[in-house]
Design an enzyme around this catalytic site. Structure first.
Site, PDB file in Angstrom:
ATOM      1  N   THR A  32       0.833  -1.294   0.127  1.00  0.00           N
ATOM      2  CA  THR A  32       0.008   0.003   0.025  1.00  0.00           C
ATOM      3  C   THR A  32       0.868   1.055  -0.051  1.00  0.00           C
ATOM      4  OG1 THR A  32      -0.118   0.024   2.537  1.00  0.00           O
ATOM      5  CG2 THR A  32      -1.935  -0.892   1.098  1.00  0.00           C
ATOM      6  N   ASN A  43       0.869   4.754   1.696  1.00  0.00           N
ATOM      7  CA  ASN A  43       0.158   5.697   2.698  1.00  0.00           C
ATOM      8  C   ASN A  43       0.228   7.232   2.202  1.00  0.00           C
ATOM      9  OD1 ASN A  43       0.897   3.001   3.885  1.00  0.00           O
ATOM     10  ND2 ASN A  43       0.034   4.305   5.808  1.00  0.00           N
ATOM     11  N   GLU A  47      -4.532   4.429   3.359  1.00  0.00           N
ATOM     12  CA  GLU A  47      -3.729   3.403   2.352  1.00  0.00           C
ATOM     13  C   GLU A  47      -4.260   3.119   1.097  1.00  0.00           C
ATOM     14  OE1 GLU A  47      -1.853   0.448   5.211  1.00  0.00           O
ATOM     15  OE2 GLU A  47      -3.890   1.080   6.303  1.00  0.00           O
TER      16      GLU A  47
END
Length: 218
Positions: free
Chosen positions: A72, A74, A155
């Site tokens: 992911t 962020n 995310e």
């Protein structure tokens, strides 16, 4: 004449049936339906679409890639529009566009878990690999109750096979719909299974023409 009249009447009946059954607000996702899933309309409806400016990609806990196999990106909540900050906790979908930050030297940052990551500002992203194209994504807006977090994070999982990390690059994205609320899980395997369903749901919806047009926002 009689045959022609019957033919026209039949066409009118079929057209009427199509219009009666056509509803732009009906759920277009059947294959991956779960009890917690929200209806996804055939085209985005209020409050969507929501669009960001370019914001920084920062390091998180590193769980997405290391523990879940689902990396992911962020983004800082304070760089996002209020409309996105006010969203209910849950999983959303849309498109994302990454751009590199030129003129930055490599730097090292420390994650919350104490491990270090290299900020390369996207310099290893490749146009040949479509890394800099507008790409589909799913977005988690939540506190990750499975991990016991007490603060909200944003995310993005960008649905693409990146060959390198891109901490420090910038990303602009839109949010076009809401898949489901945030859930807690008893096992990591159940969490991974649901995330993969979220990804397939996003891919299915975002491939339809009414959603494809929103790539132009980025």
């Amino acid at each position: 004449m009689f045959t022609w009249t019957i033919y026209v009447s039949l066409l009118l009946v079929l057209a009427g049936t199509f219009l009666m059954n056509r509803n732009t607000n009906t759920d277009i996702i059947d294959t991956f339906k779960r009890e917690v899933d929200l209806p996804i309309p055939a085209q985005p409806g209020p409050p969507f679409p929501l669009v960001t400016d370019y914001c920084d990609i920062v390091c998180g806990f590193g769980r997405g890639s290391a523990e879940l196999g689902i990396p992911t990106a962020n983004v800082p909540i304070n760089q996002l529009p209020k409309g996105i900050n006010d969203l209910d906790l849950g999983v959303y979908f849309g498109f994302a566009h990454i751009k590199t930050v030129d003129g930055q030297e490599l730097s090292v940052e420390t994650r919350r878990d104490g491990r270090t990551v290299v900020y390369n500002y996207g310099q290893y992203l490749s146009e040949a690999n479509d890394d800099l194209s507008v790409l589909p994504m799913v977005l988690s807006v939540g506190k990750n109750p499975f991990y016991g977090n007490d603060f909200k994070t944003m995310e993005l999982h960008i649905i693409h096979d990146f060959k390198n990390d891109f901490y420090g690059a910038r990303v602009k994205f839109n949010i076009l719909g809401h898949i489901r609320p945030e859930l807690n899980y008893t096992t990591k395997e159940a969490l991974i299974e649901d995330i993969n369903i979220d990804i397939r749901t996003a891919q299915t919806v975002l491939a339809t023409p009414p959603y494809q047009v929103f790539k132009q926002q980025l």
